[in-house]
Design a protein around this motif. Structure first.
Motif, PDB file in Angstrom:
ATOM      1  N   UNK A  82      -4.776   3.309  13.134  1.00 16.48           N
ATOM      2  CA  UNK A  82      -5.691   2.653  14.084  1.00 16.48           C
ATOM      3  C   UNK A  82      -5.915   3.445  15.364  1.00 16.48           C
ATOM      4  N   UNK A  83      -4.861   3.945  16.023  1.00 14.87           N
ATOM      5  CA  UNK A  83      -5.127   4.691  17.267  1.00 14.87           C
ATOM      6  C   UNK A  83      -6.050   5.875  17.038  1.00 14.87           C
ATOM      7  N   UNK A  84      -5.890   6.543  15.918  1.00 16.75           N
ATOM      8  CA  UNK A  84      -6.747   7.692  15.615  1.00 16.75           C
ATOM      9  C   UNK A  84      -8.192   7.229  15.503  1.00 16.75           C
ATOM     10  N   UNK A  85      -8.371   6.121  14.820  1.00 10.63           N
ATOM     11  CA  UNK A  85      -9.724   5.605  14.635  1.00 10.63           C
ATOM     12  C   UNK A  85     -10.301   5.165  15.972  1.00 10.63           C
ATOM     13  N   UNK A  86      -9.474   4.487  16.794  1.00 12.54           N
ATOM     14  CA  UNK A  86      -9.951   4.018  18.094  1.00 12.54           C
ATOM     15  C   UNK A  86     -10.382   5.193  18.969  1.00 12.54           C
ATOM     16  N   UNK A 131       0.838  -1.207   0.000  1.00  9.51           N
ATOM     17  CA  UNK A 131       0.000   0.000   0.000  1.00  9.51           C
ATOM     18  C   UNK A 131       0.863   1.242   0.000  1.00  9.51           C
ATOM     19  N   UNK A 132       1.820   1.261   0.936  1.00 11.13           N
ATOM     20  CA  UNK A 132       2.804   2.344   0.983  1.00 11.13           C
ATOM     21  C   UNK A 132       2.151   3.724   1.098  1.00 11.13           C
ATOM     22  N   UNK A 133       1.096   3.822   1.905  1.00  9.90           N
ATOM     23  CA  UNK A 133       0.466   5.123   2.135  1.00  9.90           C
ATOM     24  C   UNK A 133       0.314   5.377   3.634  1.00  9.90           C
ATOM     25  N   UNK A 163       1.334  -0.976   7.121  1.00  8.81           N
ATOM     26  CA  UNK A 163       1.346   0.452   6.785  1.00  8.81           C
ATOM     27  C   UNK A 163       0.084   1.158   7.288  1.00  8.81           C
ATOM     28  N   UNK A 164      -0.987   0.399   7.543  1.00 12.30           N
ATOM     29  CA  UNK A 164      -2.243   1.009   8.010  1.00 12.30           C
ATOM     30  C   UNK A 164      -2.286   1.118   9.533  1.00 12.30           C
ATOM     31  N   UNK A 170      -8.415   2.598   3.976  1.00 13.60           N
ATOM     32  CA  UNK A 170      -7.883   2.620   5.346  1.00 13.60           C
ATOM     33  C   UNK A 170      -9.027   2.505   6.347  1.00 13.60           C
ATOM     34  N   UNK A 171     -10.128   3.193   6.067  1.00 10.98           N
ATOM     35  CA  UNK A 171     -11.279   3.154   6.957  1.00 10.98           C
ATOM     36  C   UNK A 171     -11.775   1.715   7.136  1.00 10.98           C
TER      37      UNK A 171
END
Lengths: 500, 88
Positions: A493-497, A348-350, A488-489, A377-378
């Motif tokens: 995750x912490x932001x989403x959590x 993915x490299x993003x 890479x994703x 990503x979502x």
């Protein structure tokens, strides 16, 4: 025994044109194989090789090149570089070997055609060495990945790809067949040696060798450097051909041949070079973006080369400049989304720092391609990995064969260009591919992309699994998966959590 | 009734997809079939907005096709390109 200096015998020895008495000239050199442009043979006889070499010199030099490349490979094979190399970089060389090894062998046929049907004795000389060059390139680029097949079956695509019906190889083969395999000797020289080799690959190999050195892959660096030194020589066949064409009132024909070939090869080149440079090479190892590389090395020198030989920039120059900032980003998304269909493991490299780099190099990246990746990503952060796969096919261009794509997000630039011919609809990615098709309908009509083959009954049943098998996935090797197992994703995750 | 591949130009997506639809499908069903491959794949969902379908044109000015109109009634042919877009 004293030998004459090459300059004392070369011109006499190369003058091998004669007046045939057993067959007509037109039978010995049929227009469709030699020169459909009706340029007088006396004009072709003015062809002067930009680079002269004797067979003895050629063999000595080539032996030394081979010895150097093979000795580096032997010395470094004990280091087990490929067992610990980043998967992104491995993708680069898997793509390269599969796309290139048998293309080089095919190019041997192209040079053989010039060797046999070229009207200029000097051209035939150069093409003879070019033919031997390409044979060496085919062999060495099959041999080097061969030792890796035991570790990773995907390297077997180096040998198998061109015999398969994988969509990415259909794209490569369609372009190469057009530019290298199905033209007369003179058109081949303009398309292959000038537009393809001078315009794009000669310079590409310098960048590729540099990338390999940065990654510590000195085996591949030596291999590419060895090949590039041959390319730099035989690529020059095209220049005198174009000059003679222009001197004899055939500028429009030369311009057309060069413009078609440059665009056709560009569309593959952007994937083979642009995707690895901006996504597969690890961020800390990237020296420049694909766009910077294109402007610094390709555009400047190609414009100068065109001017020097007396040609103009292609009519589609502005579209080409836009494509430099678009095509490979779209295809990176597409290749990753349809990753099961390819023979490498796309990354993915993003990650956030990689996106920061992409936004800096391509202002506006986050609002366009970033929008596309945000959706993916979502899904990943919600542990809905299955949503990141596709179960239908993107429509592919009937010229370049790539999925028809353009900038996503609010600007929403994706658009298909179509034409109807003899009751059938053809689809194109850009006005340029449509122009290529319409400029020579007889040549291009009848093409069946991988998607066309689903709907014309060639691929049965019409399921993704059947398409994968048809393309050699699960037959030659497994298909692709995310090369970094979605690591890479993780930073997202912490932001989403926290948001939840 | 017959299956027909149309081209789905779904608002905000990067790719044009080949999507099979039934000639009896209404435009709402066509939109739903196309959305299945795009929303939450490459396109963010927009809850509360309705999906509309129109023929793709150079200047994006075509009127939306009536939601209840079928593929057959619209006279759609293989590889006709449709815009699927959010309204409201």
């Amino acid at each position: 025994m004293a030998l004459l200096d090459r300059s004392e015998w070369y011109d006499i020895a190369r003058e091998t044109n004669w007046t045939p008495s057993f067959v007509a000239e037109s039978e010995l050199f049929p227009d469709e194989m030699s020169d459909p442009y009706d340029v007088p043979v006396e004009a072709w006889e003015t062809f002067d090789e930009p680079y002269k070499i004797s067979y003895r010199q050629y063999v000595n030099i080539q032996r030394e090149k081979d010895a150097a490349a093979y000795s580096v490979k032997a010395a470094l094979s004990r280091q087990r570089f490929y067992e610990s190399a980043d998967v992104g970089y491995l993708n680069l060389i898997k793509m390269h070997y599969a796309a290139i090894a048998l293309s080089e062998y095919a190019a041997c046929h192209s040079d053989a055609r010039m060797t046999r049907f070229g009207r200029a004795p000097g051209m035939r000389n150069m093409a003879t060495f070019g033919m031997l060059d390409e044979m060496r390139h085919g062999q060495i680029q099959l041999w080097f990945p061969h030792e890796l097949v035991g570790n990773d079956r995907q390297f077997d695509w180096a040998h198998e790809a061109h015999h398969s019906k994988n969509w990415a190889i259909l794209a490569a083969r369609h372009s190469l067949d057009d530019v290298m395999m199905s033209r007369d000797a003179n058109t081949t020289a303009m398309m292959l040696n000038f537009a393809f080799e001078v315009g794009l690959t000669n310079i590409q190999m310098i960048g590729l060798a540099n990338d390999a050195a940065n990654m510590g892959d000195y085996t591949f660096q030596n291999l590419i450097t060895s090949i590039q030194s041959d390319e730099a020589r035989h690529a020059q066949i095209g220049v005198p051909v174009i000059e003679i064409m222009i001197e004899n009132g055939k500028k429009a024909e030369a311009q057309y041949a060069v413009d078609v070939a440059f665009w056709r090869i560009w569309r593959i080149f952007a994937i083979a070079v642009g995707v690895p440079m901006d996504y597969y090479i690890p961020l800390e190892k990237r020296e420049r973006s694909f766009k910077e590389y294109m402007h610094e090395f390709v555009i400047t020198q190609y414009e100068r080369q065109l001017r020097d030989v007396g040609l103009d920039r292609p009519w589609y120059w502005d579209l080409f400049l836009d494509d430099i900032e678009n095509h490979h980003h779209c295809q990176q998304g597409g290749i990753w989304s349809w990753r099961e269909t390819v023979w490498w493991h796309p990354v993915g490299a993003v990650s956030p720092p990689e996106r920061e780099w992409l936004e800096e190099k391509y202002p506006g990246w986050n609002e366009t391609y970033g929008y596309y990746w945000d959706v993916i990503i979502d899904q990943l952060v919600k542990d809905r990995e299955e949503m990141t796969h596709q179960n239908c096919m993107p429509i592919c261009c009937n010229v370049c064969q790539f999925p028809i794509s353009n900038r996503p997000g609010p600007v929403w630039k994706a658009r298909v260009h179509q034409t109807d011919h003899e009751g059938r609809r053809y689809n194109f990615c850009t006005p340029v591919c449509k122009w290529v098709f319409e400029s020579d309908v007889e040549r291009y009509a009848g093409n069946e992309t991988i998607v066309d083959r689903m709907y014309n009954g060639t691929i049965q049943p019409q399921t993704l699994d059947a398409v994968l098998k048809y393309m050699g996935i699960g037959v030659i090797s497994e298909g692709g998966r995310d090369g970094h197992d979605y690591r890479w994703a993780d930073p997202y995750r912490p932001v989403a959590d926290a948001a939840e | 009734m017959a299956m027909l591949p149309i081209l789905s130009r779904f608002q905000y997506d990067a790719h044009i997809l080949a999507v099979e639809v039934d000639t009896d499908f209404t435009m709402d069903q066509v939109a739903a079939a196309c959305a299945e491959h795009c929303i939450n794949h490459h396109v963010k969902d927009q809850p509360g907005k309705r999906l509309r379908v129109r023929r793709t044109t150079e200047d994006d000015s075509a009127e939306p096709l009536p939601p209840e109109m079928t593929v057959a009634e619209a006279g759609l042919q293989m590889y006709d390109c449709l815009d699927i877009y959010f309204e409201g």
